[in-house]
Design a protein around this motif. Structure first.
Motif, PDB file in Angstrom:
ATOM      1  N   VAL A   1       0.840  -1.207   0.000  1.00 44.02           N
ATOM      2  CA  VAL A   1       0.000   0.000   0.000  1.00 44.02           C
ATOM      3  C   VAL A   1       0.874   1.256   0.000  1.00 44.02           C
ATOM      4  N   SER A   2       1.935   1.259   0.801  1.00 43.12           N
ATOM      5  CA  SER A   2       2.788   2.467   0.828  1.00 43.12           C
ATOM      6  C   SER A   2       3.458   2.688  -0.519  1.00 43.12           C
ATOM      7  N   TRP A   3       3.869   1.603  -1.142  1.00 45.34           N
ATOM      8  CA  TRP A   3       4.514   1.762  -2.453  1.00 45.34           C
ATOM      9  C   TRP A   3       3.538   2.366  -3.469  1.00 45.34           C
ATOM     10  N   ILE A   4       2.292   1.890  -3.436  1.00 43.75           N
ATOM     11  CA  ILE A   4       1.296   2.421  -4.381  1.00 43.75           C
ATOM     12  C   ILE A   4       1.018   3.898  -4.087  1.00 43.75           C
ATOM     13  N   ILE A   5       0.838   4.218  -2.792  1.00 44.84           N
ATOM     14  CA  ILE A   5       0.544   5.618  -2.463  1.00 44.84           C
ATOM     15  C   ILE A   5       1.703   6.513  -2.890  1.00 44.84           C
ATOM     16  N   PHE A   6       2.920   6.066  -2.596  1.00 41.23           N
ATOM     17  CA  PHE A   6       4.091   6.888  -2.902  1.00 41.23           C
ATOM     18  C   PHE A   6       4.250   7.114  -4.407  1.00 41.23           C
ATOM     19  N   THR A   7       4.122   6.056  -5.196  1.00 41.75           N
ATOM     20  CA  THR A   7       4.374   6.203  -6.634  1.00 41.75           C
ATOM     21  C   THR A   7       3.160   6.746  -7.380  1.00 41.75           C
ATOM     22  N   VAL A   8       2.019   6.073  -7.220  1.00 43.71           N
ATOM     23  CA  VAL A   8       0.832   6.472  -7.983  1.00 43.71           C
ATOM     24  C   VAL A   8       0.303   7.804  -7.462  1.00 43.71           C
ATOM     25  N   GLY A   9       0.142   7.888  -6.116  1.00 44.90           N
ATOM     26  CA  GLY A   9      -0.385   9.114  -5.513  1.00 44.90           C
ATOM     27  C   GLY A   9       0.598  10.261  -5.666  1.00 44.90           C
ATOM     28  N   GLY A  10       1.856   9.992  -5.386  1.00 39.37           N
ATOM     29  CA  GLY A  10       2.877  11.040  -5.491  1.00 39.37           C
ATOM     30  C   GLY A  10       2.927  11.617  -6.898  1.00 39.37           C
ATOM     31  N   ALA A  11       2.834  10.749  -7.899  1.00 32.24           N
ATOM     32  CA  ALA A  11       2.894  11.216  -9.284  1.00 32.24           C
ATOM     33  C   ALA A  11       1.676  12.089  -9.596  1.00 32.24           C
ATOM     34  N   LEU A  12       0.512  11.714  -9.022  1.00 29.59           N
ATOM     35  CA  LEU A  12      -0.693  12.536  -9.236  1.00 29.59           C
ATOM     36  C   LEU A  12      -0.490  13.927  -8.646  1.00 29.59           C
ATOM     37  N   ILE A  13       0.049  13.960  -7.429  1.00 22.60           N
ATOM     38  CA  ILE A  13       0.243  15.254  -6.763  1.00 22.60           C
ATOM     39  C   ILE A  13       1.215  16.123  -7.571  1.00 22.60           C
ATOM     40  N   LEU A  14       2.339  15.529  -7.962  1.00 17.75           N
ATOM     41  CA  LEU A  14       3.338  16.327  -8.691  1.00 17.75           C
ATOM     42  C   LEU A  14       2.796  16.807 -10.034  1.00 17.75           C
ATOM     43  N   THR A  15       2.057  15.937 -10.719  1.00 16.94           N
ATOM     44  CA  THR A  15       1.476  16.347 -11.999  1.00 16.94           C
ATOM     45  C   THR A  15       0.492  17.497 -11.759  1.00 16.94           C
ATOM     46  N   GLY A  16      -0.273  17.397 -10.655  1.00 18.55           N
ATOM     47  CA  GLY A  16      -1.252  18.443 -10.319  1.00 18.55           C
ATOM     48  C   GLY A  16      -0.553  19.765 -10.046  1.00 18.55           C
ATOM     49  N   ILE A  17       0.526  19.718  -9.253  1.00 19.83           N
ATOM     50  CA  ILE A  17       1.236  20.963  -8.926  1.00 19.83           C
ATOM     51  C   ILE A  17       1.782  21.594 -10.210  1.00 19.83           C
ATOM     52  N   ALA A  18       2.332  20.742 -11.078  1.00 20.69           N
ATOM     53  CA  ALA A  18       2.909  21.266 -12.326  1.00 20.69           C
ATOM     54  C   ALA A  18       1.811  21.918 -13.176  1.00 20.69           C
ATOM     55  N   ALA A  19       0.618  21.305 -13.189  1.00 24.39           N
ATOM     56  CA  ALA A  19      -0.474  21.862 -13.999  1.00 24.39           C
ATOM     57  C   ALA A  19      -0.892  23.226 -13.455  1.00 24.39           C
ATOM     58  N   GLN A  20      -0.957  23.310 -12.120  1.00 20.97           N
ATOM     59  CA  GLN A  20      -1.297  24.588 -11.473  1.00 20.97           C
ATOM     60  C   GLN A  20      -0.324  25.671 -11.900  1.00 20.97           C
ATOM     61  N   LYS A  21       0.935  25.292 -11.855  1.00 22.76           N
ATOM     62  CA  LYS A  21       1.995  26.246 -12.165  1.00 22.76           C
ATOM     63  C   LYS A  21       1.887  26.738 -13.607  1.00 22.76           C
ATOM     64  N   ARG A  22       1.563  25.794 -14.480  1.00 19.85           N
ATOM     65  CA  ARG A  22       1.400  26.155 -15.898  1.00 19.85           C
ATOM     66  C   ARG A  22       0.263  27.148 -16.074  1.00 19.85           C
ATOM     67  N   LYS A  23      -0.828  26.856 -15.340  1.00 18.50           N
ATOM     68  CA  LYS A  23      -2.015  27.721 -15.447  1.00 18.50           C
ATOM     69  C   LYS A  23      -1.676  29.132 -15.018  1.00 18.50           C
ATOM     70  N   LYS A  24      -0.978  29.218 -13.865  1.00 21.34           N
ATOM     71  CA  LYS A  24      -0.603  30.527 -13.325  1.00 21.34           C
ATOM     72  C   LYS A  24       0.237  31.288 -14.326  1.00 21.34           C
ATOM     73  N   LYS A  25       1.190  30.554 -14.908  1.00 22.27           N
ATOM     74  CA  LYS A  25       2.107  31.182 -15.853  1.00 22.27           C
ATOM     75  C   LYS A  25       1.329  31.699 -17.064  1.00 22.27           C
ATOM     76  N   ALA A  26       0.389  30.853 -17.525  1.00 23.25           N
ATOM     77  CA  ALA A  26      -0.392  31.234 -18.702  1.00 23.25           C
ATOM     78  C   ALA A  26      -1.209  32.476 -18.393  1.00 23.25           C
ATOM     79  N   SER A  27      -1.834  32.492 -17.177  1.00 20.35           N
ATOM     80  CA  SER A  27      -2.690  33.652 -16.897  1.00 20.35           C
ATOM     81  C   SER A  27      -1.831  34.891 -16.664  1.00 20.35           C
ATOM     82  N   ALA A  28      -0.623  34.703 -16.109  1.00 19.54           N
ATOM     83  CA  ALA A  28       0.272  35.854 -15.940  1.00 19.54           C
ATOM     84  C   ALA A  28       0.649  36.414 -17.303  1.00 19.54           C
ATOM     85  N   LEU A  29       0.833  35.525 -18.256  1.00 22.03           N
ATOM     86  CA  LEU A  29       1.187  35.966 -19.608  1.00 22.03           C
ATOM     87  C   LEU A  29       0.042  36.770 -20.225  1.00 22.03           C
ATOM     88  N   VAL A  30      -1.194  36.230 -20.004  1.00 27.65           N
ATOM     89  CA  VAL A  30      -2.366  36.908 -20.557  1.00 27.65           C
ATOM     90  C   VAL A  30      -2.497  38.291 -19.928  1.00 27.65           C
TER      91      VAL A  30
END
Ligand code: PHE
Length: 520
Positions: free
Chosen positions: A485-514
């Motif tokens: 269970v810890s391995w799944i949470i760390f890899t699958v969950g961790g990857a979801l969180i990091l992908t989410g943070i990166a998407a947020q950052k992209r959005k912010k950057k895009a809106s700052a550009l606009v």
């Protein structure tokens, strides 16, 4: 804050040494021999070579090609290739690599501890107080090992190995290149000395017959194929995003097909001669390497070295120095891939990222080095750290790598399009890939991996794990489930969180550009 410039390899040689240094590691020197013996010795080479051509070289080209084309570390390169889901695959691969890095470094810390022992105490009988064993109950090397892992000084070794890794990746490609230029040739030299010693021992060639006599019966066993496929992934450092990261530091016009062939050739020839050296060494003393990969490293090989007529200490020191240097050039590639994944994706500076990766990684490695004795009878692993290491290895090594390889092929093959990648690789390569590359990436490799994984999961339920080696706890305990269970949470969950943070950052950057654009 301006972005730091990305690293570049100063020379092609530097890249080849770094990539082959990553590939050549504990996997080549000991794990290969242990697996080869377990899966039928002579019978192992044929599935191994097939795995190399069917799986190893095409996936190596894929990873090098993706990293080189997008010139970014793995998660961002996968984002550019296949969108947000591709990025998730990139993080999944890196987080799985993080688990492996943590215990790989713990094993290196034990190697360091054994190297120190090779100057004396490794060769003497000793009591193992933590397990209530008198001197002479276990073999010398076994008692040395269990003494080592049941004491807190290993934690200190873990910290030293992490510090070394931190120093090597501190300046990125610059410092990595410097270190591999010394370490990688040294490794080859040490290996050649060992092979000459092995073959000149009386009856040294006995092991070779076993290693090279094919047994076609054994090849009917699917486990042999599974063993060969996992070994190829691990030994070539595939399914970690490492090759993509290293290739991202190459100049635009470099030739990825020839790089893939060169790295695979160097790695597999090293493995080949290491197999000869170790089989020769063990069989001339009639020591059967019927052992898990770890017991091969810490019990069986020292037993062989201890039986040398002369130069026991010298060869012991040589062997563990070889393991340590080979292991370090591998572990730095893991740390670099992790660090640069974060640096590239979040636009952070190298130094703070390296410090954080090393601190978090060291905490993980310390957990795997925990000396708390949980099984005084030694029926299982003995200490808590070793038990955890073994269980995490089971998932991260036997499943994680193959899952990442499968997803890489599916996303690059189908979402980006294998033909696009092939055209990009062909543009700068002398040897031109044809449509069979696309067929391998899109159909053959995913299907082969799925069959292997399906088989593995099926056997998992019935006999406690195909990869269950002699360290793994016999019955399915709560700890087994907890680790899964810890391995799944760390890899699958961790990857979801990091992908989410990166998407947020992209959005912010895009809106700052606009916003910025509207202001102009
Ligand atoms: N290829 C290394 C070996 O054979 C293991 C490794 C895998 C190291 C992935 C780094 C990254 O030991």
């Amino acid at each position: 804050m301006g972005q730091e410039p990305r690293g570049v390899w100063k020379s092609k040689l530097g890249f080849i040494l770094a990539a082959s240094g990553s590939a050549i590691g504990l996997g080549n020197i000991v794990f290969f021999s242990a697996n080869a013996y377990r899966f039928g010795a002579g019978a192992f080479y044929i599935p191994y070579l097939i795995a190399l051509f069917v799986l190893g070289i095409p996936v190596m080209m894929l990873e090098l090609g993706v990293g080189h084309h997008y010139r970014r570390a793995f998660p961002e390169a996968m984002y550019m290739a296949a969108g947000v889901k591709g990025e998730w695959v990139g993080w999944f691969g890196l987080l799985n690599a993080a688990v492996i890095t943590m215990y790989y470094i713990t094993i290196l810390a034990w190697v360091l501890g054994t190297l120190i022992g090779a100057f004396g105490s490794l060769w003497q009988a000793s009591a193992v107080p933590a397990f209530g064993l008198e001197a002479g109950t276990l073999s010398n090397s076994m008692s040395y090992f269990f003494n080592m892992i049941s004491r807190y000084d290993t934690v200190f070794y873990v910290l030293i190995v992490w510090l070394l890794n931190g120093i090597v990746v501190w300046w990125g490609t610059k410092s990595i290149e410097r270190v591999v230029k010394v370490f990688v040739p040294l490794m080859w030299l040490f290996m050649i000395v060992l092979i000459v010693r092995g073959l000149t021992l009386e009856n040294g060639s006995n092991g070779l017959y076993l290693l090279f006599t094919p047994d076609f019966e054994v090849m009917k066993n699917p486990q042999v194929w599974q063993g060969a496929f996992s070994q190829i992934f691990f030994t070539l450092s595939l399914g970690f995003g490492i090759m993509a990261t290293y290739a991202s530091y190459l100049p635009k016009d470099s030739d990825q097909t020839s790089n893939a062939f060169t790295i695979s050739f160097l790695n597999c020839s090293f493995e080949f001669i290491a197999g000869i050296a170790i089989f020769a060494l063990l069989f001339c003393f009639a020591i059967v390497p019927n052992a898990s990969t770890l017991s091969m490293t810490f019990f069986v090989i020292p037993e062989g070295l201890g039986a040398f007529p002369v130069g026991v200490k010298l060869f012991g020191i040589l062997f563990y120095t070889l393991l340590l240097t080979a292991g370090l050039t591998s572990s730095v590639s893991l740390v670099e891939a992790l660090g640069s994944g974060v640096i590239d994706r979040f636009g952070l500076r190298r130094r703070p990222v390296v410090i954080i990766v090393c601190i978090l990684g060291a905490i993980g490695s310390v957990i795997f080095a925990l000396p708390k004795v949980i099984d005084p009878t030694l029926a299982n692993d003995g200490t808590l750290g070793l038990t955890l290491l073994d269980l995490f290895d089971h998932w991260a090594f036997s499943y994680g790598l193959l899952i990442c390889g499968f997803l890489e092929c599916v996303f690059v093959g189908w979402v980006l399009g294998a033909d696009k990648l092939r055209k990009s690789i062909n543009k700068t390569s002398r040897y031109q890939l044809n449509i069979s590359f696309d067929i391998m990436i899109k159909y053959v490799i995913p299907i082969v991996i799925l069959v292997i994984l399906g088989y593995a999961i099926n056997t998992e339920a019935s006999d406690g794990g195909v990869y269950g080696h002699d360290f793994v706890m016999g019955e399915q305990s709560n700890m087994h489930i907890l680790v899964l269970v810890s391995w799944i949470i760390f890899t699958v969950g961790g990857a979801l969180i990091l992908t989410g943070i990166a998407a947020q950052k992209r959005k912010k950057k895009a809106s700052a550009l606009v916003d910025g654009g509207a202001g102009n």
